[in-house]
Scaffold this motif. Structure first.
Motif, PDB file in Angstrom:
ATOM      1  N   UNK A   1       1.281  -1.176   0.043  1.00 48.63           N
ATOM      2  CA  UNK A   1       0.297  -0.061  -0.255  1.00 48.63           C
ATOM      3  C   UNK A   1       0.746   1.264   0.053  1.00 48.63           C
ATOM      4  N   UNK A   2       1.459   1.392   0.790  1.00 48.07           N
ATOM      5  CA  UNK A   2       2.614   2.681   1.058  1.00 48.07           C
ATOM      6  C   UNK A   2       3.820   3.042   0.033  1.00 48.07           C
ATOM      7  N   UNK A   3       4.182   1.984  -0.327  1.00 50.21           N
ATOM      8  CA  UNK A   3       5.293   1.452  -1.193  1.00 50.21           C
ATOM      9  C   UNK A   3       5.182   1.702  -3.049  1.00 50.21           C
ATOM     10  N   UNK A   4       4.859  -0.442  -2.778  1.00 50.04           N
ATOM     11  CA  UNK A   4       4.673  -0.026  -4.621  1.00 50.04           C
ATOM     12  C   UNK A   4       3.637   0.812  -5.563  1.00 50.04           C
TER      13      UNK A   4
ATOM     14  N   UNK B   1       3.424   6.091  -9.980  1.00 51.49           N
ATOM     15  CA  UNK B   1       4.618   7.458 -10.266  1.00 51.49           C
ATOM     16  C   UNK B   1       4.832   6.830 -11.922  1.00 51.49           C
ATOM     17  N   UNK B   2       5.723   6.016 -12.057  1.00 50.60           N
ATOM     18  CA  UNK B   2       5.232   5.709 -13.203  1.00 50.60           C
ATOM     19  C   UNK B   2       4.840   5.295 -14.091  1.00 50.60           C
TER      20      UNK B   2
ATOM     21  N   UNK C   1       2.516   8.401 -19.196  1.00 54.43           N
ATOM     22  CA  UNK C   1       1.532   9.133 -19.694  1.00 54.43           C
ATOM     23  C   UNK C   1       1.175  10.326 -19.641  1.00 54.43           C
ATOM     24  N   UNK C   2       2.709  11.162 -19.464  1.00 53.86           N
ATOM     25  CA  UNK C   2       3.078  12.703 -19.509  1.00 53.86           C
ATOM     26  C   UNK C   2       4.215  12.637 -20.792  1.00 53.86           C
TER      27      UNK C   2
END
Length: 213
Positions: free
Chosen positions: A177-180, A186-187, A192-193
Motif C-alpha cells: 500500500x505505502x511503497x509499491x 508514479x511510473x 502518460x506525461x
C-alpha cells in the motif's frame, strides 16, 4: 574413725569427658564393705553432699536420670556412669560407702573419695560426624535456579508459525500500500506525461517529435 581420703575407699582424683558423651568412675573398696550401701553424691557449697544415686540392701545397681551406679562385690569396686554429659555436670563429686554403728563398729564417718569431673566441649570428631550425618539426612541445599531463557516446546513453536505468517502478510500488505502502489502510480504518470498530445498555436494537435508549421 575414717576421715575423707583414707585408703578404705580409693578412686581417680579427676575424670574428664566431652559434652554429649559418657564417662565412668571406678571406686575400689575393702572387702569388709561388700554388703554396704554405695552412693555417688555431688559437693554443695555450705551444704551436705547431695546424694544423686545410692544402692539399698541387696541392690547391685541403681539409676537416676542420666546417672547409674553398679556394685561389683566380687571385684570389690563399684562403677558410676554419667551419660550424655552437659557443661552443668562439671564439678566435685564423692564416691561414698554408707556405714552403721551396729555393723561397722568404730567408724564414725562414711568412707568417701573426692572426684573432680571436668567436661570439655564436644570433640572435633563428634562434631564432624554429626555434621556428616546431618548432611546425609537433609541432603544438599537446594540452589536457586539461574536466570535462563524460557524453553519453547514443539507445541508452542507450531502455534507461533501461523502468527508469524499472519504478521508477514500484514507487513507485505503495508509495503504494497505505502511503497509499491505509489511507485506504480508514479511510473504510470510518467508514461502518460511522455505520451501526452501536443497542441499547436492554432489549436491543432501535434504528435510528439513533429514540428508545427
Amino acid at each position: 574413725m575414717c576421715l575423707p581420703g583414707c585408703l578404705m575407699l580409693i578412686g581417680p582424683s579427676m575424670v574428664t569427658g566431652a559434652v554429649g558423651e559418657s564417662l565412668s568412675v571406678h571406686c575400689q573398696y575393702e572387702e569388709k564393705f561388700k554388703e554396704n550401701d554405695k552412693y555417688w553424691c555431688r559437693e554443695q557449697l555450705f551444704k551436705p553432699c547431695d546424694k544423686i544415686v545410692e544402692t539399698r540392701g541387696l541392690e547391685r545397681e541403681k539409676a537416676k536420670g542420666r546417672v547409674s551406679l553398679r556394685d561389683h562385690p566380687s571385684q570389690l569396686n563399684f562403677t558410676v556412669t554419667l551419660r550424655n554429659l552437659t557443661v552443668e555436670d562439671e564439678g566435685i563429686y564423692w564416691c561414698g560407702i554408707h556405714v552403721t554403728w551396729a555393723k561397722d563398729g568404730l567408724l564414725l564417718f562414711d568412707p568417701i573419695f573426692r572426684v573432680v569431673v571436668s567436661v570439655s566441649p564436644a570433640s572435633a570428631l563428634t562434631t564432624a560426624s554429626s555434621s556428616e550425618s546431618s548432611t546425609r539426612t537433609l541432603g544438599p541445599p537446594t540452589s536457586l535456579p539461574a536466570h535462563t531463557r524460557p524453553s519453547t516446546t514443539g507445541q508452542e513453536t507450531s502455534e507461533l508459525r501461523p502468527k508469524l505468517r499472519s504478521l508477514l502478510s500484514s507487513i507485505h500488505f503495508l509495503l504494497l500500500v505505502f511503497l509499491k502502489v505509489p511507485l506504480l502510480l508514479s511510473m504510470l504518470s510518467a508514461v502518460l506525461w511522455v505520451n501526452r498530445p501536443l497542441w499547436g498555436p492554432r489549436g491543432k494537435q501535434c504528435q510528439p517529435g513533429s514540428k508545427s508549421q
